[in-house]
Scaffold this active site. Structure first.
Site, PDB file in Angstrom:
ATOM      1  N   CYS A   1       9.913   1.161   3.955  1.00  0.00           N
ATOM      2  CA  CYS A   1      10.885   0.170   4.407  1.00  0.00           C
ATOM      3  C   CYS A   1      12.292   0.741   4.513  1.00  0.00           C
ATOM      4  CB  CYS A   1      10.886  -1.047   3.483  1.00  0.00           C
ATOM      5  SG  CYS A   1      11.518  -0.712   1.826  1.00  0.00           S
TER       6      CYS A   1
ATOM      7  N   GLU B   1       9.864  -4.182  13.131  1.00  0.00           N
ATOM      8  CA  GLU B   1       9.463  -3.063  12.282  1.00  0.00           C
ATOM      9  C   GLU B   1       8.106  -2.547  12.733  1.00  0.00           C
ATOM     10  OE1 GLU B   1       9.556  -2.130   7.575  1.00  0.00           O
ATOM     11  OE2 GLU B   1       8.529  -3.979   8.142  1.00  0.00           O
TER      12      GLU B   1
ATOM     13  N   PHE C   1       0.802  -1.219   0.000  1.00  0.00           N
ATOM     14  CA  PHE C   1       0.000   0.000   0.000  1.00  0.00           C
ATOM     15  C   PHE C   1       0.833   1.266   0.000  1.00  0.00           C
ATOM     16  CE2 PHE C   1       1.121  -0.625   4.417  1.00  0.00           C
ATOM     17  CZ  PHE C   1       1.340   0.665   4.880  1.00  0.00           C
TER      18      PHE C   1
ATOM     19  N   SER D   1       5.435  -7.287   4.030  1.00  0.00           N
ATOM     20  CA  SER D   1       5.914  -7.672   5.350  1.00  0.00           C
ATOM     21  C   SER D   1       6.698  -8.977   5.298  1.00  0.00           C
ATOM     22  CB  SER D   1       4.731  -7.820   6.315  1.00  0.00           C
ATOM     23  OG  SER D   1       3.962  -8.975   5.993  1.00  0.00           O
TER      24      SER D   1
ATOM     25  N   LYS E   1      -1.008  -7.831  -8.660  1.00  0.00           N
ATOM     26  CA  LYS E   1      -1.926  -7.823  -7.521  1.00  0.00           C
ATOM     27  C   LYS E   1      -1.495  -6.682  -6.606  1.00  0.00           C
ATOM     28  CE  LYS E   1      -2.736  -8.607  -3.765  1.00  0.00           C
ATOM     29  NZ  LYS E   1      -3.238  -7.632  -2.712  1.00  0.00           N
TER      30      LYS E   1
END
Length: 509
Positions: free
Chosen positions: A293, A394, A161, A238, A185
């Protein structure tokens, strides 16, 4: 798009579409989920919840388009890419506005995302050079060899996202330009810019079926992972999901690259320019609300640096304006969802319980004009220690932690032993220390007095340890190798009338 407040009649929200075979594929409202504007909490659209059937249709379209796309001359492919690059640039502000609306990041940050994505599109425009083979004459008597680099077939990308333009543009340009067709996707949280990319590909002249989009959640992801018609997958997201993607895809015979979580550490030596460090820590820790990230979320200080640096960081944090990303006065926008906002608050609670010193607490922040928005204030911890969850994990939010160490060697040991290895940075004026850092640190993306060391679009990007499950990095030359297969061809053209006698001896020189 029309917006409605949660709880009101959601029938006013427009329904987005899958993109299969070069055209939108409409779905019934009951097979959709909501898309929210994180700045206001309002529902702004409905996004399809696709699954196995939609993935099957997209793969079928991509497979049908593959032979002609594979055989299209490179210059013809490149012309389509140049046109696409031009269209994205023309629509860059519209695309950035959609990112801001769906994700919440500020408009300048969203615009920068589009431009960084375009770097890889531009790299792909010239990929004819990178796909050239080698030719070696006379490897044996009247025997020549040459290599071919060919596409794999149907490739897929599963993207997050937080960068709905840049990360996909790090994947599909190389996949397409090397002759593969593509099934994407994307995240259902940020679909507006996704729709626009598909429409711009059609306008650029991309043949139908070469580029396909299927929205959905776990069912769609798993359908991609096991589909026999998909040859290769790149994933960004993730670590737990990335590990599942990698292991499942590999088990089903696919080439998989999964680029996952991070806990990036900024090392500050006593001789560093602390004004630069403070600016860099705040920018790298709180830009895009920490939802990237490459955010530097731990500031590791050597010696007494922390005592001098901490008030400088606090001073800068106090000047930040948190508000809607579309407002010019906003330095930081909201988090992308209400659920994620609560998750980040939970991480802050955990840090307090673990004994880290909470210097600045952003948990109670509410926007006065948009109380239903998914806002969170900036947070600073000091005395974060290895073993704490806020050190290990994280958080993906506007939470910065300061770690105090005694020596450079201690810092190096901690960075190299952390479960994540994505990006890191050192701040110093000592060239010898910087040189030792870049040689010895076990992290592939390194900044020296640069807080977010994202390489240029023609270079590869990837991590190590828990930050990547892959044999090759994404983008750059590694990506060309990822999306192609090399063939070695050995050729002999005997001279007429000079065929030698039959021999069972293993061929030699």
């Amino acid at each position: 798009m029309t917006s409605v407040v949660p709880g009101a009649d959601a029938s006013a929200s427009p329904i987005l579409s899958h993109w299969i075979g070069g055209r939108p594929v409409e779905v019934a409202r009951e097979k959709t989920g909501p898309v929210y504007n994180p700045a206001t909490g309002e529902e702004i659209a409905r996004v399809p919840r696709g699954g196995e059937a939609e993935v099957d249709a997209a793969v079928a379209a991509a497979a049908a388009a593959f032979p002609a796309w594979r055989d299209m001359p490179l210059i013809a492919r490149a012309n389509i890419f140049f046109q696409y690059r031009s269209l994205v640039y023309q629509h860059r502000e519209e695309m950035a506005a959609l990112i801001t609306r769906d994700h919440g990041k500020t408009f300048p940050d969203a615009l920068a995302e589009v431009m960084r994505g375009l770097e890889t599109v531009e790299f792909a425009c010239g990929l004819a050079v990178n796909t050239a083979g080698l030719n070696t004459p006379n490897v044996s008597t009247r025997v020549d060899t040459h290599t071919l680099r060919q596409p794999l077939g149907v490739a897929a990308g599963i993207t997050p996202f937080n960068f709905p333009v840049m990360v996909p543009m790090w994947i599909y340009p190389v996949a397409l330009m090397t002759g593969n067709t593509f099934v994407w996707k994307p995240s259902s949280h940020t679909p507006g810019a996704t729709q626009l990319q598909a429409e711009l590909w059609r306008e650029a002249g991309l043949p139908d079926g070469v580029f396909n989009v299927v929205y959905g959640g776990r069912e769609a992801v798993n359908a991609i992972l096991v589909h026999p018609g998909i040859a290769a997958i790149q994933f960004v997201g993730s670590t737990p999901v990335g590990k599942h993607v990698y292991e499942t895809g590999i088990a089903h015979g696919k080439r998989v690259g999964a680029y996952t979580g991070a806990k990036n550490i900024m090392l500050v030596l006593p001789d560093a320019d602390l004004e630069l460090v403070a600016d860099s820590a705040v920018a790298a820790g709180f830009g895009s609300a920490g939802e990237r990230c490459m955010a530097q979320t731990l500031v590791m200080t050597v010696g007494d640096v922390a005592d001098r640096l901490r008030p400088m960081i606090v001073e800068r944090m106090a000047k930040l304006t948190v508000g809607p990303g579309a407002e010019k006065s906003s330095d930081m926008g909201p988090l992308y969802s209400a659920e994620h906002r609560e998750a980040v608050i939970g991480w802050i609670d955990r840090g307090v319980a673990e004994g880290a010193e909470l210097v600045v607490d952003g948990r109670s922040f509410r926007h006065s004009q948009h109380p239903d928005g998914f806002y969170l204030g900036v947070t600073l911890f000091d005395h974060v220690r290895p073993g704490m969850d806020v050190y290990n994990e994280e958080i993906f939010g506007p939470v910065l932690g300061m770690v105090r160490v005694r020596t450079f060697d201690e810092a190096m040991g901690l960075i190299n032993s952390h479960q994540y290895g994505n990006g890191t940075a050192i701040f110093t004026n000592d060239g010898g220390a910087a040189r030792r850092f870049e040689i010895e640190v076990d992290v592939p993306m390194i900044g020296i007095n640069v807080p977010i060391p994202v390489p240029a679009g023609y270079m590869s990007f990837g991590g190590t340890r828990g930050s990547a499950f892959a044999d090759l990095q994404m983008r750059g030359e590694d990506s060309v190798r990822f999306f192609t297969r090399q063939k070695e061809v050995t050729v002999r053209w005997p001279e007429p009338g000079k065929q030698g006698p039959l021999s069972l001896v293993f061929p030699g020189n």
